[in-house]
Structure formats: structure tokens, C-alpha cells
Design a protein around this motif. Structure first.
Motif, PDB file in Angstrom:
ATOM      1  N   GLN A 251     -28.286 -15.155   4.157  1.00  0.00           N
ATOM      2  CA  GLN A 251     -29.457 -14.305   4.113  1.00  0.00           C
ATOM      3  C   GLN A 251     -30.184 -14.462   5.445  1.00  0.00           C
ATOM      4  OE1 GLN A 251     -30.801 -12.187   1.680  1.00  0.00           O
ATOM      5  NE2 GLN A 251     -32.356 -11.682   3.204  1.00  0.00           N
ATOM      6  N   GLN A 252     -30.403 -13.351   6.146  1.00  0.00           N
ATOM      7  CA  GLN A 252     -31.147 -13.420   7.400  1.00  0.00           C
ATOM      8  C   GLN A 252     -32.633 -13.564   7.107  1.00  0.00           C
ATOM      9  OE1 GLN A 252     -30.142 -10.373  10.202  1.00  0.00           O
ATOM     10  NE2 GLN A 252     -31.628 -11.053  11.723  1.00  0.00           N
ATOM     11  N   LEU A 253     -33.306 -14.377   7.903  1.00  0.00           N
ATOM     12  CA  LEU A 253     -34.730 -14.633   7.737  1.00  0.00           C
ATOM     13  C   LEU A 253     -35.497 -14.130   8.952  1.00  0.00           C
ATOM     14  CD1 LEU A 253     -34.444 -18.359   6.549  1.00  0.00           C
ATOM     15  CD2 LEU A 253     -34.626 -16.334   5.083  1.00  0.00           C
ATOM     16  N   GLU A 254     -36.756 -13.780   8.744  1.00  0.00           N
ATOM     17  CA  GLU A 254     -37.669 -13.415   9.814  1.00  0.00           C
ATOM     18  C   GLU A 254     -38.769 -14.461   9.870  1.00  0.00           C
ATOM     19  OE1 GLU A 254     -39.082  -9.456   9.352  1.00  0.00           O
ATOM     20  OE2 GLU A 254     -37.089  -8.547   9.368  1.00  0.00           O
ATOM     21  N   PRO A 255     -38.605 -15.486  10.729  1.00  0.00           N
ATOM     22  CA  PRO A 255     -39.583 -16.577  10.777  1.00  0.00           C
ATOM     23  C   PRO A 255     -40.984 -16.074  11.173  1.00  0.00           C
ATOM     24  CG  PRO A 255     -37.537 -17.188  11.863  1.00  0.00           C
ATOM     25  CD  PRO A 255     -37.463 -15.722  11.603  1.00  0.00           C
TER      26      PRO A 255
END
Length: 285
Positions: A251-255
């Protein structure tokens, strides 16, 4: 009570496929094992094409009474992802075999004994292996369960690719550091990625999880916690990050972003002989 059996052989492994064919013949026709004839069997798509037997996708074996995984630990991890809590027997064509306790030469006898056991008792004797679930605290996403580990890391491993990752245990900060990543492993996964990152080995009888930092600038020792512990990993200081389970689903995250890691509802069920954990450790490089 009869058993419906699924058989999955390691892809492109002729020896594994040959054993799958022998198991089908034995279980359906009772060859050399007269008491097992009439068992309904099916193999995975790739094996079916290789040996000319009825085949289904591995995920369709979730309604079987037993699935036999023939290959290495990677094959069994794949099978476990696809069939969930369906009982699995692992036949070892790999090198170490922490999950696959049955030698190929013993496979026919072990499988037929299990089928006979089910006919007599209506069930298989098995052991449960915990799985992990990674999710967004707000419920926006949830990854499929992981048998080995959940990893949170920056955009890539190595120079310039890390992130700042905070680890909270039951709401309290354990550590916060620039790192390649942080992983949470089950006892099963303690011998895999966790071990290569300097984490401890955990005996499979233990009820515990391990939190291990990966190449952290200000490292804390790996932490062993109760499986019911509330674990949160918060990643920041990177334009993107990822959470990955068992090296496959991501799952790609947007910090800044937080990942909650907890026990999954459904463990994996392994049946048949248990692996000799200490003996298997001797095969590690």
C-alpha cells in the motif's frame, strides 16, 4: 468422512509436479493405499497443465478440507495467502523448511494418514500460526494478512531513500529515527526478513511479535511484545512511503501517515508433523 484435497506444486519444478501426480493417483485410485481411494482431488492451474489433471486457481481451494503445498516456504506462503484458514500440509522441496516439515519421500504416507484420520475423527489435528494485518487507523485501507511480517519503509532502501519512522507501543513512543524501515514479525517470520535485519529468533511456540528497525540512524534494540499490543508506525520525512506484507502486497502512503499493525482474525492452520525448529536453524546460512 471423506476429504476433498487440493494440491499445489512449486511452479516449474518437475519433481514437485511429479509428486503431485503421484498424490492424485494414490488418493483417487488407492494405488498402494487401498483405504484412500475415492478422495476428491484437484491441483493448481500450472500443475494441471503439466500433469494433465483437473485444475483450479489456488484461491478456489479455500473450500477444500486440506491443501498440500509442495515446494519451499515461499510456495507455502503463497498458498496461505490464497486459502486463508484452510488446513495446509507443507512438503519441503526448499533448503530450510521452517514451514514444510514433510520430506518428499514421506509425503504419500503422511497425506494418506491424514485422510484416514479425517475419516475416523471428522477433523485434522493442526496448529495455528498467527498472521498480521496492516491498516490505516481511519479504516481507509487494509492489506491482506501476512504470515511473516509487515514492513513500513520510505520510497526505497539505501542512501537517500529512507524516512523518519516513529514506533508507538500501546500509545507510548518506543523510538523515532531516520531508518530504511521498520518491520513487525510473527514468530514464523522471525527466521525470515527479521533475522536478516538483526532481529531475534523467536521459537514457534511463543505467543509474541517482534518490532525491528532497519538500518536506523538512532537504533533501539528489537522489541518483543505481546500479540495484543497496540502497535502504530508513523512515517514522515519522505515524499512517499510504502507498507508491504510478506514482500508481496503493498500500500503506497503519503507521509505523514500512520500504519496500525495487529493480529489478523484468521490464523493459518498447519497440519501433519511439526518441523524440528532447532535442526532447521542449522540450515541457515
Amino acid at each position: 468422512m471423506d476429504a476433498a484435497v487440493g494440491i499445489v506444486a512449486q511452479r516449474d519444478n518437475e519433481r514437485a509436479q511429479g509428486l503431485a501426480a503421484k498424490l492424485v493417483e494414490t488418493l483417487e485410485r488407492g494405488v498402494d493405499h487401498g483405504g484412500t481411494s475415492g478422495v476428491e482431488t484437484v491441483v493448481d492451474d500450472a500443475t494441471g497443465e503439466a500433469i494433465g489433471e483437473p485444475a483450479v486457481p489456488v484461491a478456489a481451494m479455500a473450500d477444500r478440507d486440506l491443501v498440500v503445498s509442495i515446494g519451499g516456504d515461499g510456495t507455502l506462503l503463497f498458498v496461505a495467502r490464497e486459502v486463508g484458514s484452510t488446513p495446509i500440509l507443507g512438503v519441503n522441496f526448499g533448503e530450510v523448511g521452517f514451514l514444510n516439515a514433510v520430506a518428499p519421500a514421506d509425503a504419500v504416507d503422511v497425506v494418506t494418514d491424514l485422510v484416514s484420520q479425517r475419516r475416523e475423527t471428522g477433523a485434522f489435528e493442526g496448529r495455528k500460526l498467527a498472521r498480521l494485518e496492516a491498516s490505516a487507523p481511519d479504516g481507509d485501507w487494509t492489506l491482506e494478512p501476512a504470515l511473516n511480517e509487515v514492513v513500513v519503509h520510505g520510497k526505497r532502501r539505501g542512501h537517500g531513500g529512507g524516512a523518519t519512522i516513529e514506533v508507538r507501543v500501546d500509545g507510548d513512543q518506543y523510538t523515532e529515527s531516520r531508518a530504511d524501515g521498520v518491520l513487525v514479525a510473527t514468530p514464523t517470520g522471525s527466521t525470515a526478513y527479521n533475522l536478516s535485519e538483526g532481529g531475534p529468533l523467536v521459537h514457534p511456540s511463543m505467543d509474541a511479535l517482534v518490532v525491528t528497525q532497519m538500518a536506523a540512524a538512532d537504533a533501539m534494540p528489537p522489541l518483543v511484545v505481546d500479540p495484543e499490543t497496540d502497535l502504530e508506525l508513523t512515517v514522515s520525512g519522505s515524499d512517499t512511503a510504502y507498507v508491504i506484507n510478506d514482500g508481496r502486497n503493498r500500500q503506497q502512503l503519503e507521509p505523514p501517515a500512520t500504519v496500525a499493525v495487529s493480529l489478523a482474525d484468521d490464523p493459518v492452520t498447519l497440519v501433519g508433523p511439526r518441523e524440528d525448529f532447532v535442526e532447521s536453524l542449522g540450515k541457515l546460512e
